[in-house]
Motif scaffolding. Structure first.
Motif, PDB file in Angstrom:
ATOM      1  N   UNK A  49       0.835  -1.212   0.000  1.00  0.00           N
ATOM      2  CA  UNK A  49       0.000   0.000   0.000  1.00  0.00           C
ATOM      3  C   UNK A  49       0.865   1.255   0.000  1.00  0.00           C
ATOM      4  N   UNK A  50       1.961   1.246   0.752  1.00  0.00           N
ATOM      5  CA  UNK A  50       2.863   2.396   0.769  1.00  0.00           C
ATOM      6  C   UNK A  50       3.472   2.626  -0.615  1.00  0.00           C
ATOM      7  N   UNK A  51       3.894   1.546  -1.275  1.00  0.00           N
ATOM      8  CA  UNK A  51       4.466   1.655  -2.620  1.00  0.00           C
ATOM      9  C   UNK A  51       3.436   2.217  -3.599  1.00  0.00           C
ATOM     10  N   UNK A  52       2.188   1.721  -3.509  1.00  0.00           N
ATOM     11  CA  UNK A  52       1.128   2.214  -4.390  1.00  0.00           C
ATOM     12  C   UNK A  52       0.888   3.709  -4.153  1.00  0.00           C
ATOM     13  N   UNK A  53       0.834   4.117  -2.883  1.00  0.00           N
ATOM     14  CA  UNK A  53       0.633   5.531  -2.572  1.00  0.00           C
ATOM     15  C   UNK A  53       1.739   6.410  -3.141  1.00  0.00           C
ATOM     16  N   UNK A 104      -3.190  10.040  -1.818  1.00  0.00           N
ATOM     17  CA  UNK A 104      -1.942   9.284  -1.944  1.00  0.00           C
ATOM     18  C   UNK A 104      -1.026   9.557  -0.758  1.00  0.00           C
ATOM     19  N   UNK A 105      -1.000  10.803  -0.304  1.00  0.00           N
ATOM     20  CA  UNK A 105      -0.174  11.143   0.853  1.00  0.00           C
ATOM     21  C   UNK A 105      -0.655  10.462   2.118  1.00  0.00           C
ATOM     22  N   UNK A 106      -1.972  10.464   2.325  1.00  0.00           N
ATOM     23  CA  UNK A 106      -2.538   9.811   3.514  1.00  0.00           C
ATOM     24  C   UNK A 106      -2.290   8.307   3.463  1.00  0.00           C
ATOM     25  N   UNK A 107      -2.487   7.695   2.288  1.00  0.00           N
ATOM     26  CA  UNK A 107      -2.264   6.253   2.140  1.00  0.00           C
ATOM     27  C   UNK A 107      -0.805   5.898   2.410  1.00  0.00           C
ATOM     28  N   UNK A 108       0.112   6.702   1.854  1.00  0.00           N
ATOM     29  CA  UNK A 108       1.536   6.435   2.067  1.00  0.00           C
ATOM     30  C   UNK A 108       1.905   6.565   3.536  1.00  0.00           C
ATOM     31  N   UNK A 109       1.447   7.651   4.160  1.00  0.00           N
ATOM     32  CA  UNK A 109       1.777   7.878   5.566  1.00  0.00           C
ATOM     33  C   UNK A 109       1.208   6.820   6.479  1.00  0.00           C
ATOM     34  N   UNK A 110      -0.068   6.490   6.267  1.00  0.00           N
ATOM     35  CA  UNK A 110      -0.703   5.484   7.118  1.00  0.00           C
ATOM     36  C   UNK A 110      -0.043   4.119   6.938  1.00  0.00           C
ATOM     37  N   UNK A 160      -0.061  16.068   9.937  1.00  0.00           N
ATOM     38  CA  UNK A 160       0.204  17.507   9.972  1.00  0.00           C
ATOM     39  C   UNK A 160       0.844  17.979   8.671  1.00  0.00           C
ATOM     40  N   UNK A 161       1.673  17.134   8.064  1.00  0.00           N
ATOM     41  CA  UNK A 161       2.225  17.465   6.745  1.00  0.00           C
ATOM     42  C   UNK A 161       1.097  17.563   5.723  1.00  0.00           C
ATOM     43  N   UNK A 162       0.139  16.623   5.799  1.00  0.00           N
ATOM     44  CA  UNK A 162      -1.031  16.685   4.912  1.00  0.00           C
ATOM     45  C   UNK A 162      -1.801  17.983   5.150  1.00  0.00           C
ATOM     46  N   UNK A 163      -1.940  18.386   6.421  1.00  0.00           N
ATOM     47  CA  UNK A 163      -2.634  19.639   6.749  1.00  0.00           C
ATOM     48  C   UNK A 163      -1.894  20.840   6.164  1.00  0.00           C
ATOM     49  N   UNK A 164      -0.564  20.825   6.259  1.00  0.00           N
ATOM     50  CA  UNK A 164       0.220  21.939   5.717  1.00  0.00           C
ATOM     51  C   UNK A 164       0.064  22.033   4.203  1.00  0.00           C
ATOM     52  N   UNK A 165       0.056  20.891   3.520  1.00  0.00           N
ATOM     53  CA  UNK A 165      -0.138  20.899   2.062  1.00  0.00           C
ATOM     54  C   UNK A 165      -1.536  21.393   1.704  1.00  0.00           C
TER      55      UNK A 165
END
Length: 225
Positions: free
Chosen positions: A23-27, A54-60, A108-113
């Motif tokens: 899932x991280x690779x896909x994100x 994609x950012x949320x999927x990668x991070x999670x 928080x990075x997602x929030x900043x973006x």
């Protein structure tokens, strides 16, 4: 925790690790492909939403992979070294704080973006939600440090004593100074570039909250020897 429960957790860890990596690779691939397409002028429907997803999927997925690979062993080591119920609950609490701190960093990075897209007039409904959630992350960690959340209140007699209250005060004091320094610096930057200040605020809030969380855990480990 019994041996049977530990074996069940270990099996769950093994089942989750590979799917989390996939899932991280896909994100990463989806986010990179969307970014490259945008750079080359290719129109992609809901581009911002795709990038956010994609950012949320990668991070999670990254957090799940870290927990299943290294976190489980670290947690069991802490748990096995605890002498009594209070020590075990406090060890579990420390690991939960660490996990939540780094999960909050990704969010928080997602929030900043999302805030960056808002100040440039490219936001959609999901961006507004993601940007506002930065306040939730900033409040959640100190609440957990102070044992004010519902789970901690149920375990209050195991999680609180004079030493814990002293560590809580020291952790929040450190967080206060980080918050003041970050907010002051952001204000100065905002006088020059207001958009930069807004984008930076989620990370400033996270820095203060993370200071409370990490300082509390580090102090606890230091006193445990």
């Amino acid at each position: 925790m019994t041996e049977s429960e530990l074996r069940d957790l270990d099996r769950m860890r093994a089942r989750l690790f590979k799917p989390a990596l996939i899932a991280m690779f896909v994100g990463i691939m989806v986010g990179l492909a969307t970014w490259l397409a945008g750079r080359n002028g290719v129109e992609i429907p809901y581009e911002d939403a795709v990038m956010t997803g994609a950012g949320v999927l990668t991070g999670a997925s990254l957090m799940v992979a870290i927990f299943t690979f290294a976190g489980f062993k670290a947690w069991t080591k802490l748990h096995d070294g605890a002498a009594g119920r209070a020590d075990r609950e406090q060890a579990t609490r420390a690991w939960t704080l660490l996990l939540m701190t780094f999960a909050a960093l990704i969010l928080s990075v997602v929030s900043a973006l999302a805030a960056e897209r808002m100040v440039h007039g490219r936001a959609d409904g999901m961006d507004w939600l993601a940007a506002i959630n930065a306040v939730l992350y900033a409040v959640l960690l100190p609440v957990m440090v102070m044992n004010w959340d519902a789970q901690a209140r149920k375990l209050k007699k195991w999680l609180e004593d004079e030493l814990v209250r002293t560590l809580q005060a020291r952790a929040l004091t450190a967080a206060f100074f980080v918050l003041m320094a970050g907010a002051s610096g952001t204000y100065v930057v905002g006088l020059w570039r207001p958009d930069w200040a807004i984008v930076a605020m989620p990370l400033v809030l996270w820095s203060a909250a993370a200071t409370a969380s990490l300082r509390f855990v580090m102090l606890g480990r230091a006193y445990d020897g």
